[in-house]
Enzyme design. Structure first.
Site, PDB file in Angstrom:
ATOM      1  N   HIS A 186       0.604  -2.795   0.536  1.00  0.00           N
ATOM      2  CA  HIS A 186       1.304  -2.357   1.742  1.00  0.00           C
ATOM      3  C   HIS A 186       1.075  -3.337   2.882  1.00  0.00           C
ATOM      4  O   HIS A 186       0.140  -4.151   2.865  1.00  0.00           O
ATOM      5  CB  HIS A 186       0.927  -0.930   2.148  1.00  0.00           C
ATOM      6  CG  HIS A 186      -0.448  -0.760   2.718  1.00  0.00           C
ATOM      7  ND1 HIS A 186      -0.744  -0.987   4.043  1.00  0.00           N
ATOM      8  CD2 HIS A 186      -1.609  -0.369   2.149  1.00  0.00           C
ATOM      9  CE1 HIS A 186      -2.029  -0.735   4.265  1.00  0.00           C
ATOM     10  NE2 HIS A 186      -2.578  -0.368   3.123  1.00  0.00           N
ATOM     11  N   CYS A 201      -6.921  -0.881  -0.685  1.00  0.00           N
ATOM     12  CA  CYS A 201      -5.535  -1.301  -0.833  1.00  0.00           C
ATOM     13  C   CYS A 201      -5.429  -2.820  -0.838  1.00  0.00           C
ATOM     14  O   CYS A 201      -6.333  -3.526  -0.404  1.00  0.00           O
ATOM     15  CB  CYS A 201      -4.678  -0.748   0.304  1.00  0.00           C
ATOM     16  SG  CYS A 201      -4.238   0.989   0.092  1.00  0.00           S
TER      17      CYS A 201
END
Length: 231
Positions: A186, A201
């Site tokens: 992301h 992440c």
């Protein structure tokens, strides 16, 4: 998997940022601190990286150049000291640059899966390949810090949410593509070299997160390998 349950899985593993880092996405850049006159242990290496005269002695101009680099990449304290954290970031940049357009030269990312997104934790690089053909990248990424490591292995993208917001910290996670519980590709508004890393992440610049969004889809393979420096 039902939508409510699926959102719950993601919530348990929200990985991009915790509350203090969330503020960094929108807060104005910190004001530069006072410059230090102290010579750091990596003075010569840092001077060479920045194109400064290499004499191993701190000068006012050296300090300003080092300080600007630290401020740009969120290295604290940003006082222009040529310490280990600053040099580690520069050394990683050198290693990333040396890869060129052959990120899978070692053959560690599978070439028998068709289209696949590869993540090399050791070099903090990601790319997309189709068989042995490089489709996109390599691009610098920011993965999980010590204690929140991005998990290794072969995974698949199972959920995509272009406007995802963390329901633990109310942190925007644009162009999220989840591939392992709450771990996802992301976009973030931070430098890819901002230490110490994410909470699991694979952070990307907005430009690269958009590119990955356009090139990948649910069911595509993701292979994560290596070990992030400092973990």
């Amino acid at each position: 998997m039902g939508d409510i349950r699926r959102r719950g899985v993601v919530a348990l593993g929200v990985t991009g940022l915790v509350a203090p880092l969330a503020l960094a996405l929108t807060a104005a850049p910190a004001q530069a601190a006072s410059c230090t006159s102290q010579t750091g242990p990596y003075q010569k290496q840092v001077e060479r990286f920045l194109g400064r005269p290499v004499d191993g002695k701190q000068s006012a101009a050296d300090c300003k150049a080092v300080q600007a680099f630290q401020t740009k990449h969120g290295i604290t304290p940003n006082i222009g000291y040529a310490g280990s954290v600053t040099w580690d970031v520069m050394d990683l940049m050198n290693k990333q640059k040396a890869v060129g357009n052959k990120p899978n030269k070692d053959g560690k990312c599978p070439v028998d899966k068709g289209r696949i997104a590869c993540v090399n934790l050791t070099l903090q690089l990601s790319w997309i390949q189709d068989g042995a053909k490089l489709v996109h990248g390599p691009v610098p990424v920011r993965t999980g810090r010590d204690g929140f490591e991005t998990r290794t292995g072969l995974k698949k993208i199972y959920w995509r949410d272009i406007d995802h917001v963390s329901n633990l910290y109310d942190v925007p996670m644009p162009y999220s593509q989840f591939f392992n519980g709450g771990q996802a590709f992301h976009s973030v508004g931070l430098s890819m070299w901002n230490p110490p890393g994410s909470h699991g992440c694979v952070n990307m610049t907005p430009t690269e997160a958009k590119a990955y969004w356009s090139l990948l889809k649910n069911g595509d393979d993701v292979f994560v390998y290596g070990r992030k420096p400092g973990t």
